[in-house]
Scaffold this active site. Structure first.
Site, short mmCIF file in Angstrom:
data_model
loop_
_atom_site.label_atom_id
_atom_site.label_comp_id
_atom_site.label_asym_id
_atom_site.label_seq_id
_atom_site.Cartn_x
_atom_site.Cartn_y
_atom_site.Cartn_z
N CYS A 112 0.82 -1.22 0.00
CA CYS A 112 0.00 0.00 0.00
C CYS A 112 0.85 1.27 0.00
CB CYS A 112 -0.94 0.02 1.20
SG CYS A 112 -2.00 -1.42 1.25
N HIS A 251 -3.35 7.11 2.68
CA HIS A 251 -3.80 5.82 2.18
C HIS A 251 -5.17 5.53 2.78
CE1 HIS A 251 -4.20 1.76 1.10
NE2 HIS A 251 -3.90 1.26 2.28
N ASN A 281 -10.33 0.00 0.29
CA ASN A 281 -8.86 0.07 0.28
C ASN A 281 -8.37 -0.47 -1.06
OD1 ASN A 281 -6.13 -0.47 0.58
ND2 ASN A 281 -6.33 -1.28 2.66
O1 UT7 Z 1 -3.87 -1.31 3.50
C1 UT7 Z 1 -3.04 -1.99 4.37
C2 UT7 Z 1 -3.33 -1.69 5.75
N1 UT7 Z 1 -4.52 -2.35 6.25
C3 UT7 Z 1 -5.17 -1.78 7.22
O2 UT7 Z 1 -4.82 -0.68 7.58
C4 UT7 Z 1 -6.27 -2.51 7.94
C5 UT7 Z 1 -6.08 -2.29 9.43
N2 UT7 Z 1 -7.07 -2.97 10.26
C6 UT7 Z 1 -8.36 -2.61 10.29
O3 UT7 Z 1 -8.79 -1.74 9.54
C7 UT7 Z 1 -9.25 -3.24 11.31
O4 UT7 Z 1 -8.46 -3.98 12.23
C8 UT7 Z 1 -10.35 -4.19 10.73
C9 UT7 Z 1 -11.39 -3.36 10.00
C10 UT7 Z 1 -9.72 -5.19 9.79
C11 UT7 Z 1 -11.06 -4.92 11.85
O5 UT7 Z 1 -11.64 -4.00 12.75
P1 UT7 Z 1 -11.44 -4.15 14.33
O6 UT7 Z 1 -12.22 -3.09 14.97
O7 UT7 Z 1 -9.95 -4.20 14.58
O8 UT7 Z 1 -12.15 -5.52 14.62
P2 UT7 Z 1 -11.53 -6.84 15.28
O9 UT7 Z 1 -10.65 -7.54 14.29
O10 UT7 Z 1 -10.97 -6.51 16.63
O11 UT7 Z 1 -12.83 -7.70 15.48
C12 UT7 Z 1 -13.86 -7.32 16.39
C13 UT7 Z 1 -14.98 -8.33 16.28
C14 UT7 Z 1 -14.49 -9.78 16.34
O12 UT7 Z 1 -15.46 -10.54 17.04
P3 UT7 Z 1 -15.23 -10.97 18.56
O13 UT7 Z 1 -13.96 -11.76 18.55
O14 UT7 Z 1 -15.10 -9.67 19.31
O15 UT7 Z 1 -16.46 -11.75 18.87
C15 UT7 Z 1 -14.48 -10.21 14.90
O16 UT7 Z 1 -14.63 -11.59 14.75
O17 UT7 Z 1 -15.64 -8.20 15.03
C16 UT7 Z 1 -15.67 -9.46 14.36
N3 UT7 Z 1 -15.59 -9.22 12.93
C17 UT7 Z 1 -16.68 -8.96 12.18
N4 UT7 Z 1 -17.98 -8.89 12.47
C18 UT7 Z 1 -18.83 -8.59 11.47
C19 UT7 Z 1 -14.49 -9.17 12.13
N5 UT7 Z 1 -14.84 -8.90 10.88
C20 UT7 Z 1 -16.18 -8.77 10.88
C21 UT7 Z 1 -17.14 -8.48 9.87
N6 UT7 Z 1 -18.43 -8.41 10.21
N7 UT7 Z 1 -16.78 -8.26 8.59
#
Ligand code: UT7
Length: 326
Positions: A112, A251, A281
């Site tokens: 990225c 980005h 993204n």
């Molecule tokens: O371009 C390269 C760089 N990439 C990035 O910058 C991405 C960086 N990361 C992110 O943007 C975020 O970490 C994500 C959007 C990928 C995830 O968001 P988050 O707030 O960090 O969520 P999390 O991974 O901590 O997950 C929270 C909860 C989990 O459930 P439990 O374990 O709390 O029960 C996940 O399983 O949300 C759940 N979850 C979802 N729920 C509904 C994860 N993905 C989804 C989904 N829909 N799509």
């Protein structure tokens, strides 16, 4: 000699994929995606389209915008996290598609951050006087390397391309640049198989190792940190303060990353370009597409000072400060 952007173009596939379509594919909701990422839609390329197709379209528009012909291009630098193949370089395929017969061509792999790495590299070739016109392309068909069974990642990515022509300018231009990398974080965001470490075989396909894998939480924390530090570095290197900056084009990974970093910088969000709601993204294409959109919206005027700031797999990060020439 000074190097600056003298032409810009972008190209997006027509097909729009709203969050509601993802609700049918994985266990997710529109509300979750909007709240956690800010993304509403993304574009998806047709099955026969590869990154070089989108890149070539954006490149043609950038060359036209620069009032040049393809033969005037001396070098093509292509950045993609979803290249046409491991080799030849996507830059060579773009070179052939746009008939830039006098151009050297190579790829940069900085995920990225690829466009920021590419722009910095292009500027060096101009500033040394080695080349007159360098084309930098960021193009992605991430939909083909996205695991559509993984709700953690498939909600994030989209397809598109942006390109710029970098040439000698009399004033302003690409003023300062800062690049960084930390390979110890390589496993936080990767497409593991298909190279020499994990060559393609039955198991790599069965275990879905040819798709993007990401530790979202760790990448999130890293992104906020380097967004802030890279932005501060280029401003300091240019002997300016953040008050001098008219627009930051980051980005476009996640609105929460942008909000958190901008808060740390104490920079007004109104002077930050955001279009991830429409496109998700697009890795190396996010910044040039957002920059082109900012130009068309009248958010960038001649003489404005803008910062491009990116972060991604590698881990890599970087920022460029530009005094706008167009
Ligand atoms: O371009 C390269 C760089 N990439 C990035 O910058 C991405 C960086 N990361 C992110 O943007 C975020 O970490 C994500 C959007 C990928 C995830 O968001 P988050 O707030 O960090 O969520 P999390 O991974 O901590 O997950 C929270 C909860 C989990 O459930 P439990 O374990 O709390 O029960 C996940 O399983 O949300 C759940 N979850 C979802 N729920 C509904 C994860 N993905 C989804 C989904 N829909 N799509």
């Amino acid at each position: 000699m000074r190097a600056g952007i003298i032409g810009i173009g972008s190209f997006l596939p027509d097909k729009v994929m709203p969050n509601s379509e993802l609700e049918k594919i994985v266990d997710t909701t529109n509300e979750w995606i909007v709240e956690r990422t800010g993304i509403l839609n993304r574009r998806i390329a047709q099955a026969h389209i590869s990154s070089s197709d989108l890149g070539a379209e954006a490149a043609r528009l950038a060359i036209k915008d620069a009032n040049l012909k393809a033969e005037d291009i001396d070098m093509i630098i292509s950045a993609s996290s979803s290249p046409d193949c491991t080799f030849p370089a996507t830059a060579c395929i773009i070179q052939d598609k746009i008939r830039a017969i006098n151009a050297a061509a190579f790829d940069i792999q900085a995920a990225c951050t690829g466009f920021v790495y590419g722009l910095t590299t292009a500027a060096q070739f101009i500033m040394t006087g080695k080349y007159k016109n360098v084309l930098v392309v960021g193009s992605e068909v991430l939909s083909k390397v996205t695991d559509w069974q993984d709700r953690n990642t498939c909600i994030l990515f989209g397809d598109g391309a942006g390109a710029v022509v970098v040439s000698q300018v009399q004033k302003g231009g690409i003023t300062t640049s800062f690049l960084g990398a930390d390979g110890s974080g390589a496993n936080l965001l990767e497409l593991p198989a298909g190279g020499t470490k994990e060559p393609a075989d039955y198991d790599t396909v069965k275990n879905r190792r040819h798709y993007i894998k990401m530790n979202g939480n760790e990448v999130f924390k890293f992104a906020v940190k380097v967004f802030e530090s890279s932005t501060r570095r280029v401003v300091e290197k240019a002997n300016l303060t953040l008050d001098d900056i008219d627009l930051i084009i980051p980005h476009q990974a996640n609105i929460r990353i942008i909000d958190a970093a901008v808060r740390r910088l104490k920079f007004p969000i109104e002077r930050v370009m955001v279009n991830l709601d429409k496109y998700g993204n697009m890795s190396s294409a996010s910044i040039p597409v957002a920059m082109h959109e900012a130009v068309r919206m009248g958010k960038i005027k001649k003489g404005d000072k803008i910062i491009l700031v990116a972060f991604g797999a590698g881990l890599t990060w970087g920022a460029v400060l530009i005094e706008w020439n167009l």
